[in-house]
Design a protein around this motif. Structure first.
Motif, PDB file in Angstrom:
ATOM      1  N   MET A  15      18.466   3.844 -10.488  1.00 47.94           N
ATOM      2  CA  MET A  15      17.958   4.738 -11.532  1.00 47.94           C
ATOM      3  C   MET A  15      16.907   5.701 -10.973  1.00 47.94           C
ATOM      4  O   MET A  15      16.696   6.788 -11.501  1.00 47.94           O
ATOM      5  CB  MET A  15      17.339   3.925 -12.667  1.00 47.94           C
ATOM      6  N   VAL A  16      16.232   5.294  -9.897  1.00 54.40           N
ATOM      7  CA  VAL A  16      15.141   6.095  -9.354  1.00 54.40           C
ATOM      8  C   VAL A  16      15.663   7.390  -8.725  1.00 54.40           C
ATOM      9  O   VAL A  16      14.894   8.344  -8.519  1.00 54.40           O
ATOM     10  CB  VAL A  16      14.317   5.265  -8.347  1.00 54.40           C
ATOM     11  N   ARG A  17      16.947   7.462  -8.450  1.00 51.32           N
ATOM     12  CA  ARG A  17      17.516   8.684  -7.879  1.00 51.32           C
ATOM     13  C   ARG A  17      17.280   9.893  -8.786  1.00 51.32           C
ATOM     14  O   ARG A  17      17.316  11.035  -8.330  1.00 51.32           O
ATOM     15  CB  ARG A  17      19.017   8.509  -7.631  1.00 51.32           C
ATOM     16  N   THR A  18      17.038   9.673 -10.050  1.00 56.95           N
ATOM     17  CA  THR A  18      16.758  10.772 -10.976  1.00 56.95           C
ATOM     18  C   THR A  18      15.329  11.308 -10.823  1.00 56.95           C
ATOM     19  O   THR A  18      15.000  12.356 -11.375  1.00 56.95           O
ATOM     20  CB  THR A  18      16.928  10.303 -12.432  1.00 56.95           C
ATOM     21  N   TYR A  19      14.481  10.552 -10.141  1.00 56.50           N
ATOM     22  CA  TYR A  19      13.053  10.860 -10.022  1.00 56.50           C
ATOM     23  C   TYR A  19      12.361  10.913 -11.391  1.00 56.50           C
ATOM     24  O   TYR A  19      11.307  11.531 -11.537  1.00 56.50           O
ATOM     25  CB  TYR A  19      12.809  12.174  -9.275  1.00 56.50           C
ATOM     26  N   ASN A  20      12.957  10.290 -12.393  1.00 58.00           N
ATOM     27  CA  ASN A  20      12.344  10.248 -13.721  1.00 58.00           C
ATOM     28  C   ASN A  20      11.305   9.129 -13.738  1.00 58.00           C
ATOM     29  O   ASN A  20      11.656   7.952 -13.597  1.00 58.00           O
ATOM     30  CB  ASN A  20      13.414   9.987 -14.784  1.00 58.00           C
ATOM     31  N   PRO A  21      10.034   9.458 -13.940  1.00 61.55           N
ATOM     32  CA  PRO A  21       8.984   8.433 -13.885  1.00 61.55           C
ATOM     33  C   PRO A  21       9.104   7.350 -14.939  1.00 61.55           C
ATOM     34  O   PRO A  21       8.378   6.350 -14.867  1.00 61.55           O
ATOM     35  CB  PRO A  21       7.695   9.242 -14.071  1.00 61.55           C
ATOM     36  N   VAL A  22       9.986   7.514 -15.902  1.00 65.01           N
ATOM     37  CA  VAL A  22      10.176   6.447 -16.880  1.00 65.01           C
ATOM     38  C   VAL A  22      10.682   5.177 -16.208  1.00 65.01           C
ATOM     39  O   VAL A  22      10.503   4.073 -16.727  1.00 65.01           O
ATOM     40  CB  VAL A  22      11.133   6.904 -18.004  1.00 65.01           C
ATOM     41  N   TYR A  23      11.286   5.324 -15.031  1.00 65.67           N
ATOM     42  CA  TYR A  23      11.799   4.172 -14.295  1.00 65.67           C
ATOM     43  C   TYR A  23      10.790   3.600 -13.296  1.00 65.67           C
ATOM     44  O   TYR A  23      11.109   2.676 -12.556  1.00 65.67           O
ATOM     45  CB  TYR A  23      13.079   4.541 -13.550  1.00 65.67           C
TER      46      TYR A  23
ATOM     47  N   GLU B 141       0.836  -1.194   0.000  1.00 62.42           N
ATOM     48  CA  GLU B 141       0.000   0.000   0.000  1.00 62.42           C
ATOM     49  C   GLU B 141       0.875   1.249   0.000  1.00 62.42           C
ATOM     50  O   GLU B 141       1.733   1.427   0.858  1.00 62.42           O
ATOM     51  CB  GLU B 141      -0.923   0.001   1.215  1.00 62.42           C
ATOM     52  N   GLY B 142       0.670   2.114  -0.985  1.00 63.49           N
ATOM     53  CA  GLY B 142       1.441   3.353  -1.074  1.00 63.49           C
ATOM     54  C   GLY B 142       2.862   3.178  -1.557  1.00 63.49           C
ATOM     55  O   GLY B 142       3.635   4.136  -1.568  1.00 63.49           O
ATOM     56  N   ALA B 143       3.234   1.967  -1.981  1.00 70.28           N
ATOM     57  CA  ALA B 143       4.613   1.711  -2.405  1.00 70.28           C
ATOM     58  C   ALA B 143       4.905   2.402  -3.729  1.00 70.28           C
ATOM     59  O   ALA B 143       4.070   2.428  -4.638  1.00 70.28           O
ATOM     60  CB  ALA B 143       4.855   0.217  -2.524  1.00 70.28           C
TER      61      ALA B 143
ATOM     62  N   SER C   8      15.210   3.725  -1.348  1.00 70.91           N
ATOM     63  CA  SER C   8      13.888   4.248  -0.987  1.00 70.91           C
ATOM     64  C   SER C   8      13.947   5.036   0.318  1.00 70.91           C
ATOM     65  O   SER C   8      13.277   6.069   0.470  1.00 70.91           O
ATOM     66  CB  SER C   8      12.867   3.107  -0.864  1.00 70.91           C
ATOM     67  N   ALA C   9      14.762   4.570   1.267  1.00 73.55           N
ATOM     68  CA  ALA C   9      14.910   5.274   2.539  1.00 73.55           C
ATOM     69  C   ALA C   9      15.549   6.641   2.327  1.00 73.55           C
ATOM     70  O   ALA C   9      15.119   7.638   2.915  1.00 73.55           O
ATOM     71  CB  ALA C   9      15.740   4.441   3.506  1.00 73.55           C
ATOM     72  N   GLU C  10      16.570   6.694   1.469  1.00 72.75           N
ATOM     73  CA  GLU C  10      17.252   7.967   1.225  1.00 72.75           C
ATOM     74  C   GLU C  10      16.364   8.953   0.464  1.00 72.75           C
ATOM     75  O   GLU C  10      16.428  10.157   0.697  1.00 72.75           O
ATOM     76  CB  GLU C  10      18.541   7.716   0.439  1.00 72.75           C
ATOM     77  N   LEU C  11      15.522   8.431  -0.444  1.00 69.46           N
ATOM     78  CA  LEU C  11      14.682   9.314  -1.255  1.00 69.46           C
ATOM     79  C   LEU C  11      13.360   9.645  -0.579  1.00 69.46           C
ATOM     80  O   LEU C  11      12.655  10.552  -1.021  1.00 69.46           O
ATOM     81  CB  LEU C  11      14.409   8.663  -2.613  1.00 69.46           C
ATOM     82  N   GLY C  12      13.018   8.904   0.453  1.00 72.86           N
ATOM     83  CA  GLY C  12      11.763   9.157   1.143  1.00 72.86           C
ATOM     84  C   GLY C  12      10.546   8.685   0.372  1.00 72.86           C
ATOM     85  O   GLY C  12       9.449   9.226   0.541  1.00 72.86           O
ATOM     86  N   LEU C  13      10.732   7.663  -0.456  1.00 64.92           N
ATOM     87  CA  LEU C  13       9.625   7.087  -1.227  1.00 64.92           C
ATOM     88  C   LEU C  13       9.158   5.796  -0.570  1.00 64.92           C
ATOM     89  O   LEU C  13       9.966   5.036  -0.027  1.00 64.92           O
ATOM     90  CB  LEU C  13      10.064   6.809  -2.666  1.00 64.92           C
ATOM     91  N   GLY C  14       7.858   5.553  -0.640  1.00 65.09           N
ATOM     92  CA  GLY C  14       7.295   4.347  -0.029  1.00 65.09           C
ATOM     93  C   GLY C  14       7.920   3.089  -0.598  1.00 65.09           C
ATOM     94  O   GLY C  14       8.016   2.925  -1.812  1.00 65.09           O
TER      95      GLY C  14
END
Length: 428
Positions: free
Chosen positions: A265-273, A185-187, A195-201
């Motif tokens: 790759m998610v460190r870019t915050y580019n939603p393509v990933y 949920e919310g992931a 994920s911990a460093e970026l603050g994303l679920g």
């Protein structure tokens, strides 16, 4: 139909041979072949494979033609070397009745860039509460053999058991999207350091692994077939390996993007990933490659998931999950598996043609390149290297994670039952 002589191709990466196509079949394979009046395709140095088969494609039609249609999706498939694709059921309306799967099947017949085999939903509306018309879909003109609620997990164990029992009667298979919903949920991405460093679920590996463990045990209990969609973690590999060691009838797939990309790759915050399941760690990537090489993972499936520009060009949390993959899949497999020495081209033919055709019962596909077989073939320039340019995609959508990335290999020709759908890299 005319004759076609493919001259000097390395069949499955082996010694150069000539292949003569006569009408819809391969007429002859050997050295020094000739045929009066045949169209000649000079293929020296190129690899000839059986036409690729994708067990996991989203064609979006009916309902989301802004993302993809059967026509554009099959054109993308032909561009990538595919002669057959299995179309997932999460359309609008959902492919949970004989009428809808027959509509998709007929659209595939009309457009003809590759064969389209619909996948039927396991539950009505993908809601997980009531079994869909599995028998009616199987008995329809579409002859559905694969059933999946992909995009959602069949998380109710009783419903999953009933589905496995039902498809056993006609040799069908349930393809599970392994995702425990309450654990995700919310992931937004893989649960871990990034994920911990970026603050994303975070999306924990156990959310996938726990469902796979349950389902292989259910398949063993029922004596039925279960297929694991887009397996993504090292732990999932170990569960499938254990299940196979017990003789459980389980197969599994991995996507090209899970063989190459990581959650870094998610460190870019580019939603393509942003994809479901999420990109995992480097450790997971290594485990997936090794499992594909040793046969624990049976096939490569694209999970081709097209989205219109507005659904991906937005902030991460609001972006849709998914990537297009039909036109780059073979290149990614060459990069990650062939050029690394983990698979040879015979192995690629098995993971991307023979095995998916066998799992999905795709008649006429996944056949040897030999006399008397259907002429479903793919010719690949394995020496080519070039940057991925989504502007040239045949797909209606452009949400690729490889834009600007240099990848090896290029499909130059595709033949569907002897008819060229791609010639010199251009759709016919």
């Amino acid at each position: 139909m005319s004759k076609i002589l493919i001259r000097g191709a390395k069949v499955l990466g082996g010694a150069p041979q000539d292949v003569l196509i006569d009408g819809e079949i391969v007429a002859e394979v050997g050295e020094g072949l000739s045929a009066e009046g045949a169209e000649v395709v000079e293929a020296a140095g190129k690899v000839l494979l059986p036409g690729l088969v994708d067990l996991h494609t989203h064609l979006r039609e009916p309902g989301r033609e802004d993302s993809e249609t059967v026509l554009t999706g099959t054109r993308a498939a032909a561009s990538g070397g595919y002669t057959a694709v299995f179309a997932m059921a999460n359309t609008f309306p959902v492919a949970d009745t004989a009428g809808v799967v027959e509509q998709v099947w007929r659209l595939g017949k009309e457009h003809g860039y590759c064969d389209v085999q619909p996948i039927g939903a396991v539950t009505v509306g993908l809601e997980g509460r009531k079994l869909a018309e599995l028998g009616a879909m199987h008995e329809s003109a579409a002859g559905v053999t694969v059933f999946s609620d992909d995009g959602k997990c069949v998380d109710d164990a009783v419903i999953m058991r009933r589905a496995l029992e039902y498809v056993k009667a006609f040799g069908g298979v349930v393809a599970q999207h392994a995702q425990e919903p309450r654990l995700t949920e919310g992931a937004q991405m893989n649960e871990g350091v990034v994920s911990a460093e970026l603050g994303l679920g975070g999306w924990p590996a156990v959310a996938e692994e726990s469902v796979i463990a349950r389902d292989v045990l259910l398949a063993e209990h029922v004596g039925s077939r279960v297929h694991i969609c887009h397996l993504s973690t090292a732990g999932s590999v170990e569960i499938v390996r254990w299940a196979k060691s017990r003789g459980i009838d389980v197969t599994a797939e991995v996507t090209p993007h899970h063989l190459l990309l990581t959650d870094e790759m998610v460190r870019t915050y580019n939603p393509v990933y942003k994809v479901n399941p999420p990109l995992r760690t480097e450790r997971d990537v290594r485990a997936l490659r090794e499992a594909l090489a040793d046969g624990t993972i049976d096939i490569v499936a694209t999970d081709h998931a097209p989205h219109p520009h507005e659904d991906k060009d937005c902030e991460w949390a609001a972006a849709a999950m998914g990537m297009v993959g039909l036109e780059t899949a073979l290149s990614v497999v060459q990069e990650t598996m062939v050029d690394t020495g983990l698979l040879d081209w015979t192995g690629v033919a098995d993971r991307m043609s023979f095995a998916p055709a066998r799992i999905g019962r795709a008649t006429g596909h996944g056949r040897p390149v030999s006399a008397g077989e259907p002429a479903n073939l793919t010719l690949v320039d394995t020496e080519y290297r070039g940057q991925v340019d989504p502007a040239g995609f045949a797909s209606r959508s452009r949400n690729t994670p490889y834009e600007g990335r240099e990848l090896p290999g290029r499909v130059t020709h595709t033949w569907l039952r002897g008819k060229a759908t791609l010639v010199d890299g251009k759709l016919t």
